[in-house]
Design a protein around this motif. Sequence first.
Motif, PDB file in Angstrom:
ATOM      1  N   SER A 280       0.831  -1.201   0.000  1.00  0.00           N
ATOM      2  CA  SER A 280       0.000   0.000   0.000  1.00  0.00           C
ATOM      3  C   SER A 280       0.869   1.257   0.000  1.00  0.00           C
ATOM      4  CB  SER A 280      -0.938   0.002   1.204  1.00  0.00           C
ATOM      5  OG  SER A 280      -0.195  -0.036   2.393  1.00  0.00           O
ATOM      6  N   GLN A 281       0.293   2.332  -0.500  1.00  0.00           N
ATOM      7  CA  GLN A 281       0.992   3.611  -0.512  1.00  0.00           C
ATOM      8  C   GLN A 281       0.955   4.241   0.876  1.00  0.00           C
ATOM      9  OE1 GLN A 281      -0.080   6.420  -3.569  1.00  0.00           O
ATOM     10  NE2 GLN A 281      -0.612   4.778  -4.997  1.00  0.00           N
ATOM     11  N   VAL A 282       2.045   4.862   1.251  1.00  0.00           N
ATOM     12  CA  VAL A 282       2.130   5.615   2.491  1.00  0.00           C
ATOM     13  C   VAL A 282       1.084   6.728   2.485  1.00  0.00           C
ATOM     14  CG1 VAL A 282       3.648   7.173   3.801  1.00  0.00           C
ATOM     15  CG2 VAL A 282       4.578   5.073   2.813  1.00  0.00           C
ATOM     16  N   TRP A 283       0.864   7.343   1.333  1.00  0.00           N
ATOM     17  CA  TRP A 283      -0.093   8.442   1.158  1.00  0.00           C
ATOM     18  C   TRP A 283      -1.449   8.081   1.742  1.00  0.00           C
ATOM     19  CZ3 TRP A 283      -0.054  13.391   0.195  1.00  0.00           C
ATOM     20  CH2 TRP A 283      -1.123  14.042  -0.424  1.00  0.00           C
ATOM     21  N   VAL A 284      -1.887   6.857   1.497  1.00  0.00           N
ATOM     22  CA  VAL A 284      -3.194   6.392   1.964  1.00  0.00           C
ATOM     23  C   VAL A 284      -3.059   5.688   3.306  1.00  0.00           C
ATOM     24  CG1 VAL A 284      -5.126   4.845   1.435  1.00  0.00           C
ATOM     25  CG2 VAL A 284      -4.033   6.156  -0.398  1.00  0.00           C
ATOM     26  N   ASP A 285      -2.121   4.762   3.393  1.00  0.00           N
ATOM     27  CA  ASP A 285      -1.978   3.898   4.567  1.00  0.00           C
ATOM     28  C   ASP A 285      -1.707   4.683   5.846  1.00  0.00           C
ATOM     29  OD1 ASP A 285      -2.250   1.143   5.085  1.00  0.00           O
ATOM     30  OD2 ASP A 285      -0.088   0.949   5.409  1.00  0.00           O
ATOM     31  N   GLN A 286      -0.933   5.756   5.733  1.00  0.00           N
ATOM     32  CA  GLN A 286      -0.611   6.571   6.910  1.00  0.00           C
ATOM     33  C   GLN A 286      -1.395   7.893   6.928  1.00  0.00           C
ATOM     34  OE1 GLN A 286       3.646   6.867   7.561  1.00  0.00           O
ATOM     35  NE2 GLN A 286       3.950   4.745   6.943  1.00  0.00           N
ATOM     36  N   ASP A 287      -2.373   7.980   6.058  1.00  0.00           N
ATOM     37  CA  ASP A 287      -3.331   9.086   5.985  1.00  0.00           C
ATOM     38  C   ASP A 287      -2.712  10.458   5.703  1.00  0.00           C
ATOM     39  OD1 ASP A 287      -6.014   9.751   5.817  1.00  0.00           O
ATOM     40  OD2 ASP A 287      -6.106  10.407   7.907  1.00  0.00           O
ATOM     41  N   TRP A 288      -1.641  10.461   4.924  1.00  0.00           N
ATOM     42  CA  TRP A 288      -1.079  11.742   4.491  1.00  0.00           C
ATOM     43  C   TRP A 288      -2.060  12.475   3.585  1.00  0.00           C
ATOM     44  CZ3 TRP A 288       2.889  13.864   6.872  1.00  0.00           C
ATOM     45  CH2 TRP A 288       3.714  13.042   7.627  1.00  0.00           C
ATOM     46  N   VAL A 289      -2.888  11.729   2.875  1.00  0.00           N
ATOM     47  CA  VAL A 289      -3.875  12.340   1.988  1.00  0.00           C
ATOM     48  C   VAL A 289      -4.776  13.301   2.771  1.00  0.00           C
ATOM     49  CG1 VAL A 289      -5.527  10.415   2.132  1.00  0.00           C
ATOM     50  CG2 VAL A 289      -5.531  11.892   0.131  1.00  0.00           C
ATOM     51  N   THR A 290      -5.177  12.926   3.978  1.00  0.00           N
ATOM     52  CA  THR A 290      -6.010  13.790   4.813  1.00  0.00           C
ATOM     53  C   THR A 290      -5.195  14.941   5.383  1.00  0.00           C
ATOM     54  OG1 THR A 290      -7.440  11.929   5.389  1.00  0.00           O
ATOM     55  CG2 THR A 290      -7.526  13.855   6.845  1.00  0.00           C
ATOM     56  N   ARG A 291      -3.979  14.668   5.811  1.00  0.00           N
ATOM     57  CA  ARG A 291      -3.133  15.722   6.386  1.00  0.00           C
ATOM     58  C   ARG A 291      -2.860  16.844   5.383  1.00  0.00           C
ATOM     59  NH1 ARG A 291       1.483  12.264   9.620  1.00  0.00           N
ATOM     60  NH2 ARG A 291       0.271  10.364   9.502  1.00  0.00           N
ATOM     61  N   PHE A 292      -2.681  16.473   4.115  1.00  0.00           N
ATOM     62  CA  PHE A 292      -2.433  17.485   3.094  1.00  0.00           C
ATOM     63  C   PHE A 292      -3.715  18.214   2.708  1.00  0.00           C
ATOM     64  CE2 PHE A 292       1.700  15.688   2.795  1.00  0.00           C
ATOM     65  CZ  PHE A 292       2.497  16.575   2.081  1.00  0.00           C
ATOM     66  N   GLY A 293      -4.845  17.523   2.725  1.00  0.00           N
ATOM     67  CA  GLY A 293      -6.133  18.140   2.437  1.00  0.00           C
ATOM     68  C   GLY A 293      -6.256  18.739   1.047  1.00  0.00           C
ATOM     69  N   LEU A 294      -5.613  18.121   0.082  1.00  0.00           N
ATOM     70  CA  LEU A 294      -5.659  18.636  -1.290  1.00  0.00           C
ATOM     71  C   LEU A 294      -6.921  18.152  -2.001  1.00  0.00           C
ATOM     72  CD1 LEU A 294      -1.904  17.986  -2.135  1.00  0.00           C
ATOM     73  CD2 LEU A 294      -2.986  20.215  -1.729  1.00  0.00           C
ATOM     74  N   PRO A 295      -7.434  18.936  -2.928  1.00  0.00           N
ATOM     75  CA  PRO A 295      -8.678  18.577  -3.617  1.00  0.00           C
ATOM     76  C   PRO A 295      -8.452  17.663  -4.828  1.00  0.00           C
ATOM     77  CG  PRO A 295      -7.999  20.741  -4.341  1.00  0.00           C
ATOM     78  CD  PRO A 295      -6.989  20.293  -3.298  1.00  0.00           C
ATOM     79  N   PHE A 296      -7.489  16.765  -4.726  1.00  0.00           N
ATOM     80  CA  PHE A 296      -7.167  15.866  -5.824  1.00  0.00           C
ATOM     81  C   PHE A 296      -7.690  14.470  -5.509  1.00  0.00           C
ATOM     82  CE2 PHE A 296      -2.966  18.435  -5.733  1.00  0.00           C
ATOM     83  CZ  PHE A 296      -3.544  19.507  -6.387  1.00  0.00           C
ATOM     84  N   PRO A 297      -7.924  13.654  -6.537  1.00  0.00           N
ATOM     85  CA  PRO A 297      -8.265  12.253  -6.273  1.00  0.00           C
ATOM     86  C   PRO A 297      -7.145  11.574  -5.476  1.00  0.00           C
ATOM     87  CG  PRO A 297      -8.615  12.799  -8.590  1.00  0.00           C
ATOM     88  CD  PRO A 297      -7.904  13.971  -7.974  1.00  0.00           C
ATOM     89  N   VAL A 298      -7.488  10.597  -4.693  1.00  0.00           N
ATOM     90  CA  VAL A 298      -6.527   9.915  -3.814  1.00  0.00           C
ATOM     91  C   VAL A 298      -5.305   9.408  -4.584  1.00  0.00           C
ATOM     92  CG1 VAL A 298      -6.210   7.909  -2.302  1.00  0.00           C
ATOM     93  CG2 VAL A 298      -8.255   9.304  -2.105  1.00  0.00           C
ATOM     94  N   GLY A 299      -5.501   8.896  -5.784  1.00  0.00           N
ATOM     95  CA  GLY A 299      -4.393   8.334  -6.555  1.00  0.00           C
ATOM     96  C   GLY A 299      -3.568   9.350  -7.327  1.00  0.00           C
ATOM     97  N   ASP A 300      -3.928  10.608  -7.265  1.00  0.00           N
ATOM     98  CA  ASP A 300      -3.231  11.658  -8.018  1.00  0.00           C
ATOM     99  C   ASP A 300      -1.806  11.829  -7.501  1.00  0.00           C
ATOM    100  OD1 ASP A 300      -2.455  13.993  -9.368  1.00  0.00           O
ATOM    101  OD2 ASP A 300      -4.388  14.953  -9.085  1.00  0.00           O
ATOM    102  N   HIS A 301      -0.872  11.899  -8.429  1.00  0.00           N
ATOM    103  CA  HIS A 301       0.511  12.180  -8.029  1.00  0.00           C
ATOM    104  C   HIS A 301       1.098  13.357  -8.797  1.00  0.00           C
ATOM    105  CE1 HIS A 301       1.563   9.870 -11.579  1.00  0.00           C
ATOM    106  NE2 HIS A 301       1.057   8.781 -11.051  1.00  0.00           N
ATOM    107  N   GLY A 302       0.240  14.120  -9.447  1.00  0.00           N
ATOM    108  CA  GLY A 302       0.665  15.372 -10.043  1.00  0.00           C
ATOM    109  C   GLY A 302       0.958  15.345 -11.520  1.00  0.00           C
ATOM    110  N   TYR A 303       1.053  14.172 -12.115  1.00  0.00           N
ATOM    111  CA  TYR A 303       1.357  14.111 -13.545  1.00  0.00           C
ATOM    112  C   TYR A 303       0.240  14.809 -14.326  1.00  0.00           C
ATOM    113  CZ  TYR A 303       2.512  12.414 -18.172  1.00  0.00           C
ATOM    114  OH  TYR A 303       2.843  12.355 -19.504  1.00  0.00           O
ATOM    115  N   GLY A 304       0.616  15.786 -15.135  1.00  0.00           N
ATOM    116  CA  GLY A 304      -0.346  16.498 -15.951  1.00  0.00           C
ATOM    117  C   GLY A 304      -1.086  17.620 -15.247  1.00  0.00           C
ATOM    118  N   HIS A 305      -0.636  17.993 -14.060  1.00  0.00           N
ATOM    119  CA  HIS A 305      -1.311  19.067 -13.339  1.00  0.00           C
ATOM    120  C   HIS A 305      -1.270  20.380 -14.103  1.00  0.00           C
ATOM    121  CE1 HIS A 305      -1.657  17.769  -8.838  1.00  0.00           C
ATOM    122  NE2 HIS A 305      -2.404  17.035  -9.648  1.00  0.00           N
ATOM    123  N   THR A 306      -2.337  21.133 -13.975  1.00  0.00           N
ATOM    124  CA  THR A 306      -2.421  22.470 -14.553  1.00  0.00           C
ATOM    125  C   THR A 306      -1.708  23.456 -13.630  1.00  0.00           C
ATOM    126  OG1 THR A 306      -4.444  23.021 -13.369  1.00  0.00           O
ATOM    127  CG2 THR A 306      -4.689  21.914 -15.527  1.00  0.00           C
TER     128      THR A 306
END
Length: 170
Positions: A63-89
């Motif tokens: 599993s990804q640390v981003w999800v498993d350790q809940d960094w996704v919530t700590r960052f609070g970004l409005p991106f899908p959970v699997g987003d890693h920035g490729y193609g960002h505007t």
Amino acid sequence: MQVAEVFIDAYGRIHDGVERVLDGVDPHVLGVRLDPQANSIAWLVWHLTRVQDDHIASAFDCSQVWVDQDWVTRFGLPFPVGDHGYGHTADQVGMLAGISADLLRGYHEATWRQTVTMLTQVTPESLDRIVDTRWTPPVTLGVRLISVINDDLEHLGQAAFIRGCAERAL
């Protein structure tokens, strides 16, 4: 030197570079963009860490640390959970402007620890294992590990360059 040690050393250089880029950085400098369409230090460090986390987790079927350790919530970004920035505007890049060095450092450190754990499993024989069949030819573990190193070092160099430019302008 064993093959795992070579990869751990290479990823360790990325880890050390992230520490140098973030060490004592002015919070304002993290969001500086040299051009309205350019990336910021905050986005670059987040992105290189997300790519490492995503690709290592996929290659080693963990599993990804981003999800498993809940960094996704700590960052609070409005991106899908699997987003890693490729193609960002440019607007999406700008959403990282308020992220702190401590948050970036914490996520990178957690990703680094998982990366080292996974890399200890690498043997010469495992380098030929197919980890991604979406490409022609299919991507092997060895190629994936090298491509992440390459991508991360490029982004790390960009972040260091931006920091130097921004600090000279202050």
